[in-house]
Design a protein around this motif. Structure first.
Motif, PDB file in Angstrom:
ATOM      1  N   ARG A 166      51.383  33.197  20.407  1.00 40.24           N
ATOM      2  CA  ARG A 166      52.078  33.247  19.120  1.00 40.24           C
ATOM      3  C   ARG A 166      52.070  31.898  18.397  1.00 40.24           C
ATOM      4  N   LYS A 167      52.251  30.809  19.147  1.00 36.41           N
ATOM      5  CA  LYS A 167      52.320  29.497  18.492  1.00 36.41           C
ATOM      6  C   LYS A 167      50.973  29.065  17.910  1.00 36.41           C
ATOM      7  N   TYR A 168      49.890  29.733  18.353  1.00 30.13           N
ATOM      8  CA  TYR A 168      48.569  29.415  17.816  1.00 30.13           C
ATOM      9  C   TYR A 168      48.161  30.380  16.702  1.00 30.13           C
ATOM     10  N   SER A 169      49.010  31.359  16.429  1.00 25.43           N
ATOM     11  CA  SER A 169      48.670  32.409  15.473  1.00 25.43           C
ATOM     12  C   SER A 169      48.950  31.961  14.040  1.00 25.43           C
ATOM     13  N   TYR A 170      48.224  32.589  13.120  1.00 25.01           N
ATOM     14  CA  TYR A 170      48.465  32.357  11.697  1.00 25.01           C
ATOM     15  C   TYR A 170      49.538  33.297  11.151  1.00 25.01           C
ATOM     16  N   LYS A 171      50.111  34.117  12.020  1.00 21.69           N
ATOM     17  CA  LYS A 171      51.063  35.120  11.548  1.00 21.69           C
ATOM     18  C   LYS A 171      52.290  34.488  10.887  1.00 21.69           C
ATOM     19  N   THR A 199      51.868  46.435  14.814  1.00 22.73           N
ATOM     20  CA  THR A 199      51.247  45.932  13.589  1.00 22.73           C
ATOM     21  C   THR A 199      51.897  44.620  13.168  1.00 22.73           C
ATOM     22  N   ASP A 200      51.181  43.855  12.364  1.00 22.19           N
ATOM     23  CA  ASP A 200      51.705  42.567  11.905  1.00 22.19           C
ATOM     24  C   ASP A 200      52.629  42.740  10.700  1.00 22.19           C
ATOM     25  N   PHE A 201      52.086  43.317   9.623  1.00 19.88           N
ATOM     26  CA  PHE A 201      52.882  43.496   8.406  1.00 19.88           C
ATOM     27  C   PHE A 201      52.585  44.863   7.797  1.00 19.88           C
ATOM     28  N   VAL A 247      46.711  40.328  10.867  1.00 22.61           N
ATOM     29  CA  VAL A 247      46.301  38.945  11.107  1.00 22.61           C
ATOM     30  C   VAL A 247      45.429  38.933  12.359  1.00 22.61           C
ATOM     31  N   ASN A 248      44.144  38.810  12.152  1.00 24.83           N
ATOM     32  CA  ASN A 248      43.205  38.831  13.270  1.00 24.83           C
ATOM     33  C   ASN A 248      42.924  37.405  13.733  1.00 24.83           C
ATOM     34  N   ASP A 249      43.653  37.006  14.767  1.00 25.39           N
ATOM     35  CA  ASP A 249      43.458  35.671  15.317  1.00 25.39           C
ATOM     36  C   ASP A 249      42.203  35.636  16.187  1.00 25.39           C
ATOM     37  N   LYS A 250      41.868  34.455  16.658  1.00 22.80           N
ATOM     38  CA  LYS A 250      40.608  34.260  17.382  1.00 22.80           C
ATOM     39  C   LYS A 250      40.489  35.175  18.593  1.00 22.80           C
ATOM     40  N   TRP A 251      41.601  35.393  19.302  1.00 18.24           N
ATOM     41  CA  TRP A 251      41.539  36.199  20.527  1.00 18.24           C
ATOM     42  C   TRP A 251      41.423  37.700  20.252  1.00 18.24           C
ATOM     43  N   HIS A 252      41.455  38.091  18.990  1.00 20.76           N
ATOM     44  CA  HIS A 252      41.243  39.497  18.641  1.00 20.76           C
ATOM     45  C   HIS A 252      39.758  39.817  18.456  1.00 20.76           C
ATOM     46  N   TYR A 253      38.921  38.800  18.553  1.00 22.97           N
ATOM     47  CA  TYR A 253      37.485  38.975  18.372  1.00 22.97           C
ATOM     48  C   TYR A 253      36.738  38.639  19.662  1.00 22.97           C
TER      49      TYR A 253
END
Length: 315
Positions: A166-171, A199-201, A247-253
């Motif tokens: 979470r602390k690395y997320s752009y959310k 879901t994010d938002f 919000v697709n962070d790096k670990w979602h890819y």
């Protein structure tokens, strides 16, 4: 030929953990499975299959690969129910629906075998999501389905990877920009939507781009029904779109690729089929933004793109 199942499972685990979409390695694992699957324990097969769904990759020998998995599961489904549903989930994420195995796992015999076991809840969660996937994507299936009394939400909170990172997320940055842009009453954060997708938002938006306050409860949308209508004060109707900002962070890819991991891809696929519009906010776009004002501008542009799409569809 000299590679042991244990070694191959270690390779598969490494690929999945680091999200490496190494197609040659994956094809090698697939060939190994086709040759050896009938001699392997279900738990080992699960470990070997997982990187394919994780990397959202169908191997080059996919026909033989899926045929072998189905034939082996027909024989071993009862041996390890948790491994069985994990393997089926991997196949579903890859868009493959094994009819004969579904007949087994939705059968009373299979359910009774797991209902009093220590892993009963997690198996019910998987079966509930599989049942929803059948409803959404497998119209030709006419076999048994999961009884309502056994259905549970797949997830009721954020995924472990999202919590840990979470602390690395752009959310958080997106949340603040969204709060300033539309107000706290006009979006829901961290909402879990049936059949259990985190879901994010979530926003409700009409064709002209107006964002509406969101009610506290959500109906389960009918598969294929893309829009819902709300009555206006004047007696007419207005199309309201349910929009999920993701919000697709790096670990979602997959590593060094713009391909979403299989679970994320299936979630998006199912939410679209349930009537939601998905707005992707990939990390490689968000990382280029400097400050809250640039993020707000970025979100405005994303919402404007939706208006253009909806206007074009109506026109």
């Amino acid at each position: 030929e000299s590679i042991t199942p244990y070694t191959m499972a270690l390779v598969a685990k490494y690929i999945a953990r680091h999200r490496l979409r190494e197609t040659q390695l994956l094809d090698t694992i697939a060939e190994f499975l086709v040759k050896k699957a009938e001699y392997l324990d279900s738990k080992v097969i699960q470990k070997l299959v997982f990187p394919f769904s994780r990397m959202n990759y169908r191997p080059s020998n996919e026909d033989a690969f899926f045929e072998k998995l189905e034939s082996v599961l027909e024989l071993k489904a009862m041996n390890s129910p948790l491994a069985t549903v994990n393997i089926i989930m991997s196949m579903f994420q890859l868009g493959h629906f094994p009819r004969a195995i579904l007949n087994q796992v939705f059968s009373p015999a299979f359910i009774n075998n797991v209902i009093n076991s220590p892993y009963a809840l997690i198996v019910r969660r998987y079966l509930s999501l599989l049942d929803s996937a059948v409803e959404l994507e497998y119209e030709d299936y006419s076999g048994p389905r999961l009884e309502e009394r056994y259905k549970v939400m797949m997830f009721d909170h954020a995924l472990t990877a999202d919590e840990v990172n979470r602390k690395y997320s752009y959310k958080g940055l997106v949340a603040e920009a969204l709060r300033q842009l539309v107000g706290e009453q006009c979006y829901k954060q961290d909402e879990v939507l049936p059949p259990g997708y985190y879901t994010d938002f979530l926003l409700w938006i009409n064709n002209s781009g107006s964002v509406f306050p969101i009610e506290n409860t959500f109906q389960i949308f009918i598969p294929g029904k893309e829009k819902d209508c709300e009555e206006e004060e004047g007696g007419g109707t207005e199309t309201i779109h349910r929009v999920v900002m993701s919000v697709n962070d790096k670990w979602h890819y997959c590593h060094n690729a713009d391909i979403l991991v299989g679970s994320r891809a299936m979630r998006d696929r199912h939410l679209r089929l349930l009537g939601y519009t998905i707005v992707q906010l990939p990390y490689h776009e968000l990382e280029k933004l400097n400050g809250i004002e640039e993020v707000k501008h970025y979100l405005r542009e994303k919402l404007l793109e939706l208006q253009l799409i909806w206007s074009s569809a109506d026109g």
